[in-house]
Design an enzyme around this catalytic site. Structure first.
Site, mmCIF file in Angstrom:
data_model
loop_
_atom_site.group_PDB
_atom_site.id
_atom_site.type_symbol
_atom_site.label_atom_id
_atom_site.label_comp_id
_atom_site.label_asym_id
_atom_site.label_seq_id
_atom_site.Cartn_x
_atom_site.Cartn_y
_atom_site.Cartn_z
ATOM 1 N N TYR A 142 -7.276 -1.780 -2.061
ATOM 2 C CA TYR A 142 -8.244 -2.535 -3.132
ATOM 3 C C TYR A 142 -8.713 -3.719 -2.453
ATOM 4 O O TYR A 142 -9.610 -4.379 -3.207
ATOM 5 C CB TYR A 142 -7.787 -2.623 -4.504
ATOM 6 C CG TYR A 142 -7.235 -1.576 -5.308
ATOM 7 C CD1 TYR A 142 -7.827 -0.303 -4.803
ATOM 8 C CD2 TYR A 142 -6.622 -1.416 -6.477
ATOM 9 C CE1 TYR A 142 -7.450 0.800 -5.537
ATOM 10 C CE2 TYR A 142 -6.394 -0.523 -7.257
ATOM 11 C CZ TYR A 142 -6.869 0.950 -6.737
ATOM 12 O OH TYR A 142 -6.598 2.167 -7.446
ATOM 13 N N LYS A 192 3.079 7.678 1.671
ATOM 14 C CA LYS A 192 2.702 8.668 2.106
ATOM 15 C C LYS A 192 2.880 8.563 3.622
ATOM 16 O O LYS A 192 1.863 8.550 4.596
ATOM 17 C CB LYS A 192 1.300 8.723 1.905
ATOM 18 C CG LYS A 192 0.599 10.164 2.177
ATOM 19 C CD LYS A 192 1.154 11.201 1.490
ATOM 20 C CE LYS A 192 0.179 12.458 1.693
ATOM 21 N NZ LYS A 192 0.739 13.612 1.163
ATOM 22 N N ASP A 224 2.744 12.248 -3.285
ATOM 23 C CA ASP A 224 2.553 13.621 -4.125
ATOM 24 C C ASP A 224 3.746 14.272 -4.635
ATOM 25 O O ASP A 224 3.583 14.715 -5.855
ATOM 26 C CB ASP A 224 1.887 14.809 -3.031
ATOM 27 C CG ASP A 224 2.293 14.576 -1.660
ATOM 28 O OD1 ASP A 224 3.263 13.696 -1.234
ATOM 29 O OD2 ASP A 224 1.987 15.614 -0.827
ATOM 30 N N ASP A 248 -1.223 2.627 -9.153
ATOM 31 C CA ASP A 248 -1.950 2.649 -10.251
ATOM 32 C C ASP A 248 -2.102 3.996 -10.783
ATOM 33 O O ASP A 248 -2.135 4.266 -11.944
ATOM 34 C CB ASP A 248 -3.630 2.224 -9.600
ATOM 35 C CG ASP A 248 -4.431 2.042 -10.448
ATOM 36 O OD1 ASP A 248 -4.293 2.071 -11.736
ATOM 37 O OD2 ASP A 248 -5.699 1.865 -9.991
ATOM 38 N N ASP A 252 -0.357 5.400 -14.487
ATOM 39 C CA ASP A 252 -1.084 5.918 -15.368
ATOM 40 C C ASP A 252 -0.564 7.628 -15.805
ATOM 41 O O ASP A 252 -0.644 7.744 -16.986
ATOM 42 C CB ASP A 252 -2.526 6.145 -15.168
ATOM 43 C CG ASP A 252 -3.362 4.907 -15.491
ATOM 44 O OD1 ASP A 252 -2.569 4.088 -15.887
ATOM 45 O OD2 ASP A 252 -4.705 5.034 -15.910
#
Ligand code: NAD
Length: 371
Positions: A142, A192, A224, A248, A252
């Site tokens: 970001y 990852k 994942d 993020d 959620d």
């Protein structure tokens, strides 16, 4: 009576509706503990752009830095979607987080027993879930440079950059290990590392920090797999530490374990500053309809008591008032299921019920002055 000043940034959509209730509850609770809260409210996000020409002004940023503690609602909405990147409401949020230096975002994911039936997941899978997601907030993709859109042989392309330094990873890892010491003493680092260079750096840096915490069990999981495990067996997790983008998305997803995104508070902490906000967005689809769930905003005020004021009892009072109203069957639309002894109520009424419970609780217990 002692005094403290907080900056409130209600923002857009349902932000003002839920922030108003959170402020009322915070003031009432702190007053019982001999702390008078003064608030300074400023435009922020889309409303900031409309009124001040900027999603956040320098004056607002300076005020936030000066007073250290900020209670935020939410920003954004379709009205501002077509603005250029630095005028968009979300730009204000990223700027504020960066300026405050709040690099650790804490998202507690707790399934309230009375809401276990509200989740789309099976009750036996989610009941007892108690996770703390620690998301890195001021680095990663970001913020990484270069970040651009250009053209190659007439074909437009865009670039974002996922960059993490060892120091950035290690300071958030320490916060995660510290938090785990107060919980089940387990940290799971999510990355990852099978594909990304930045993840390999992340993993190596977390392992280095773990040597300072021999009492904490460290494990690793690919993002994942973590996304899958969160819905398969969420009870396995204690503290999850991860980067900005993965955090993020995972937080959620984890929100749905609790029944509604309207239940999730967050605290973003730096060395001294604290930014408190519900995890949900501005929910333009329900704004102004008195249907928004204010409990995430109220629970964020509880986190402010805990992490910025060091008032653990006050934080618990707010959290137990949330538990009580749920036990009494009150539900906003997002939580409501047509079950015996549950009552569907609006945002304002939820605020009134909370206040009623809180006042009774304060009256019936001898509160002691903590600060
Ligand atoms: P959202 O969280 O606003 O809404 C997603 C869904 O959850 C909607 O159906 C909404 O009605 C519901 N919802 C959210 N909060 C609720 C609450 N308190 N009570 C009841 N229902 C609730 O996410 P979105 O729709 O993806 O985004 C809407 C806008 O919010 C966008 O402009 C987005 O950029 C912005 N946003 C802001 C933040 C923030 O301010 N921190 C976070 C996420 C999204």
């Amino acid at each position: 009576m002692k005094e403290a000043t907080i900056i409130t940034l209600p923002g857009d959509g349902i932000g003002p509706e839920v922030t108003e209730i959170a402020v009322t509850i915070l003031k009432e609770t702190c007053r019982a503990y001999n702390l008078e809260i003064n608030t300074i409210e400023r435009n922020f996000g889309g409303i900031g752009y409309d009124r001040d020409g900027e999603p956040v002004t320098e004056e607002t940023l300076d005020l936030c830095k000066k007073h250290k503690f900020v209670l935020l609602g939410a920003v954004g909405g379709p009205k501002w979607d077509d603005l250029c990147a630095n005028k968009r409401p979300e730009a204000a949020l990223l700027k504020l987080r960066k300026e405050l230096g709040v690099y650790a975002n804490l998202r507690p994911i707790q399934v309230f027993p009375d809401l276990a039936g509200s989740s789309t997941l099976k009750e036996e899978i989610i009941s007892g879930t108690d996770i703390l997601i620690m998301r890195e907030l001021t680095g990663g993709i970001y913020f990484g440079e270069p970040r651009l859109t250009s053209e190659e042989n007439g074909d437009p392309f865009s670039v974002d950059t996922m960059k993490y330094s060892r120091l950035e990873v290690q300071r958030i890892a320490r916060k995660a290990f510290d938090a785990a010491r107060l919980r089940d003493k387990r940290v799971l680092s999510v990355d990852k590392a099978n594909v990304l260079e930045s993840s390999r750096m992340w993993r190596k840096s977390v392992i280095e920090v773990s040597e300072e915490y021999p009492d904490i069990e460290l494990s690793h999981m690919l993002v994942d797999n973590c996304a899958m495990q969160l819905v398969r067996d969420p009870k396995q997790f204690d503290v999850i530490v991860t980067g900005n983008l993965f955090g993020d998305i995972l937080s959620d997803e984890a929100a749905m374990l609790t029944g509604s995104i309207g239940m999730l508070p967050s605290a973003s902490l730096g060395e001294t500053n604290g930014l408190y906000e519900p995890v949900h967005g501005s929910a333009p689809d329900i704004a102004g309809k008195d249907t928004a769930n204010p409990l995430a905003a109220v629970a964020s005020a509880a986190l402010l008591c805990r992490y910025s004021f060091g008032m653990e009892d006050a934080a618990k009072k707010i959290e137990s008032s949330i538990e009580t109203v749920l036990k009494e069957g009150y539900r906003t639309a997002d939580l409501f299921r047509d079950e015996p002894e549950t009552k569907r109520i609006g945002t304002k009424m939820m605020g009134e019920q909370l206040l009623k419970v809180l006042r009774q609780d304060i009256k019936s217990s001898e509160v002691t002055i903590e600060i």
